[in-house]
Design an enzyme around this catalytic site. Sequence first.
Site, short mmCIF file in Angstrom:
data_model
loop_
_atom_site.label_atom_id
_atom_site.label_comp_id
_atom_site.label_asym_id
_atom_site.label_seq_id
_atom_site.Cartn_x
_atom_site.Cartn_y
_atom_site.Cartn_z
N ARG A 18 -8.77 -44.50 -11.72
CA ARG A 18 -9.74 -45.39 -12.36
C ARG A 18 -10.50 -46.27 -11.35
O ARG A 18 -11.52 -46.85 -11.67
CB ARG A 18 -9.04 -46.26 -13.40
CG ARG A 18 -8.63 -45.48 -14.65
CD ARG A 18 -7.61 -46.22 -15.49
NE ARG A 18 -6.24 -46.09 -14.97
CZ ARG A 18 -5.17 -46.66 -15.51
NH1 ARG A 18 -5.31 -47.42 -16.58
NH2 ARG A 18 -3.96 -46.48 -14.99
N GLY A 82 4.11 -38.43 -12.73
CA GLY A 82 4.33 -39.53 -13.66
C GLY A 82 5.43 -40.47 -13.22
O GLY A 82 6.21 -40.19 -12.31
C1 UD1 Z 1 2.16 -48.10 -16.67
C2 UD1 Z 1 3.06 -47.94 -17.89
C3 UD1 Z 1 2.53 -48.85 -18.99
C4 UD1 Z 1 2.45 -50.28 -18.51
C5 UD1 Z 1 1.63 -50.38 -17.22
C6 UD1 Z 1 1.75 -51.76 -16.65
C7 UD1 Z 1 3.87 -45.64 -17.82
C8 UD1 Z 1 3.73 -44.27 -18.41
N1 UD1 Z 1 3.04 -46.58 -18.31
O1 UD1 Z 1 0.88 -47.62 -17.01
O2 UD1 Z 1 3.39 -48.80 -20.10
O3 UD1 Z 1 1.88 -51.11 -19.50
O4 UD1 Z 1 2.14 -49.46 -16.25
O5 UD1 Z 1 1.02 -51.91 -15.47
O6 UD1 Z 1 4.72 -45.84 -16.98
N2 UD1 Z 1 3.20 -43.95 -9.95
C9 UD1 Z 1 3.97 -43.16 -9.10
N3 UD1 Z 1 4.06 -41.83 -9.35
C10 UD1 Z 1 3.47 -41.24 -10.41
C11 UD1 Z 1 2.69 -42.04 -11.27
C12 UD1 Z 1 2.59 -43.40 -11.03
O7 UD1 Z 1 4.54 -43.67 -8.13
O8 UD1 Z 1 3.61 -40.02 -10.57
C13 UD1 Z 1 3.08 -45.38 -9.67
C14 UD1 Z 1 1.64 -45.81 -9.48
O9 UD1 Z 1 1.26 -45.73 -8.11
C15 UD1 Z 1 1.65 -47.23 -10.00
C16 UD1 Z 1 2.80 -47.27 -11.00
O10 UD1 Z 1 3.55 -46.11 -10.77
O11 UD1 Z 1 1.91 -48.15 -8.96
C17 UD1 Z 1 2.30 -47.29 -12.43
O12 UD1 Z 1 1.49 -46.15 -12.65
P1 UD1 Z 1 0.07 -46.26 -13.34
O13 UD1 Z 1 -0.55 -44.92 -13.35
O14 UD1 Z 1 -0.69 -47.39 -12.80
O15 UD1 Z 1 0.54 -46.58 -14.82
P2 UD1 Z 1 -0.28 -47.34 -15.94
O16 UD1 Z 1 -1.21 -46.41 -16.58
O17 UD1 Z 1 -0.80 -48.61 -15.44
CA CA Z 2 -0.94 -49.57 -13.49
#
Ligand code: UD1
Ligand code: CA
Length: 490
Positions: A18, A82
């Site tokens: 995003r 994820g």
């Molecule tokens: C996530 C939560 C959501 C919460 C929000 C708060 C999930 C599915 N959703 O959404 O409920 O309200 O955070 O900020 O968890 N990451 C990894 N590996 C991956 C995917 C993500 O390390 O495969 C890390 C990202 O770098 C990030 C964090 O996990 O720092 C959260 O991921 P992000 O994609 O930002 O989740 P949100 O959509 O914000």
């Molecule tokens: Ca996030």
Amino acid sequence: MAAKDFVIVVLAAGKGTRLKSALAKVLHRAGGRPVVEHVARAAKPLGAKIVVVVGHQADDVRAIVESAAAGAACVLQEPQRGTGHAMLVARKVIGRAKYALVVPGDAPLVRTETLASVMRAHQKGGAAVTILSALLHEPAGYGRIVRKHDGTVAAIVEEKALTDEQRIINEVNSSIYCFTLEKLWPALTKVRPDNYHRELYLTDTIALLNQQGERVLAEVAPDAQEILGCNTRAELAEVDRVFRARKRAELMDAGVTIQMPETVLIDPEVTIGADTVIEPAVQLLGRTRIGANCTIRTGSVLSDAMLEDGVTVRQHCVVYATKLGKGCVVGPFAHLRDGTELKPGARVGNYVEVKKSVLEEGVKAMHLSYLGDATIGRETNVGAGTITCNYDGVRKNRTTIGRRVFVGSDTALVAPVKVGDGAYIAAGSTITEDVPSNALGIARGRQSVKLGWAAQRRAEMAAAANPRKKSKSRRKPVRKKAAKRTKKRR
Ligand code: UD1
Ligand code: CA
């Protein structure tokens, strides 16, 4: 709370689609630091082992984490499937901990104390998982907390899966949670990628644990700002704004006056002494240190600057890696940089650039000058328009000027060159050779004066414009006469 029972897992592998950026999300800066550095710094004092899940631009993320929290272990998640998958990857290096505090790498405003309170609440509550939630006016984009009648949690529902009734829930998941690991792992193996992104969501373990009759608690964060994420440029700007406000508040509490504070940008490591006044639209960056009773006037930008007490930086100065001694006054419109040092009481005025130079006590360079790679002795006066020609096309050369020297205006000092104590340099000189102490250095063309020349030229031009009118004065050969009368003056 025994730190050895806990592991802290920072999720920092994501790309941050995003943001529409070539830079991974957690490497973007807010509040003067990369986002993930704030998270690592907040986690460090908890004393537990830190595991960081890295993926996009893993080497850069690892370098930041390792310098902010020495001893943190990084584990590569490749590809990123994820937040649930990230936890499964982290499992390999988690070791014997009983509980995991999960922290997203993109929520940099969280405070150490808040993380500690989630850990305490988890141990006290005896739940399978304790979620840190927050109440937001605009919950869009966050997973929502669905509570049961008894107040415990039934599920976290992600934005894209919300029903209309759930959409109005304003209690959101911060992505900070404490899991009891022996409960988490079996639940995590049951999670399926049944969602829009085909990812394994850590949030799906909540409903699974609840269905198994496990207790799930959510603690509401007292300060909702702490959970703000950086998923979009707008969120990044908002997070930056909060950091900057915190820093200014801290300084104001310590006795610094900041006028129109919302216009002033101060990096986290900057220190400022009491009774210093910061005017509007000032930026204080890097490791800038400012003493007490200083004034930084509007529009000035200081980076890695060191100011002793009582310094005044007038309007619109740029001061980089420069030391200003007690009581110095600089500007307006001065540019000081790269290891420059002004000793107490030295003065630099408007449109003066000083690079890698030392100005001893009482030196004055008040107007329109460039002083580079120079050493200038006590009480020397540098006239307007003085230039050190420090670059010969290949290397930089030094200019050394002694004490109580008078450098006339518009002097070019062609380095390497030395001017001894007490010497005079005549205005307009191009000095290419050393000038001994107490000598006069003069190097400029002789002046000649041609009497009547200007009047005659005007007459000629008038005649050329009006050829019919007879010119009153005809050109006479005045040159020889005028030349004789030219004053012999250099
Ligand atoms: C996530 C939560 C959501 C919460 C929000 C708060 C999930 C599915 N959703 O959404 O409920 O309200 O955070 O900020 O968890 N990451 C990894 N590996 C991956 C995917 C993500 O390390 O495969 C890390 C990202 O770098 C990030 C964090 O996990 O720092 C959260 O991921 P992000 O994609 O930002 O989740 P949100 O959509 O914000
Ligand atoms: Ca996030």
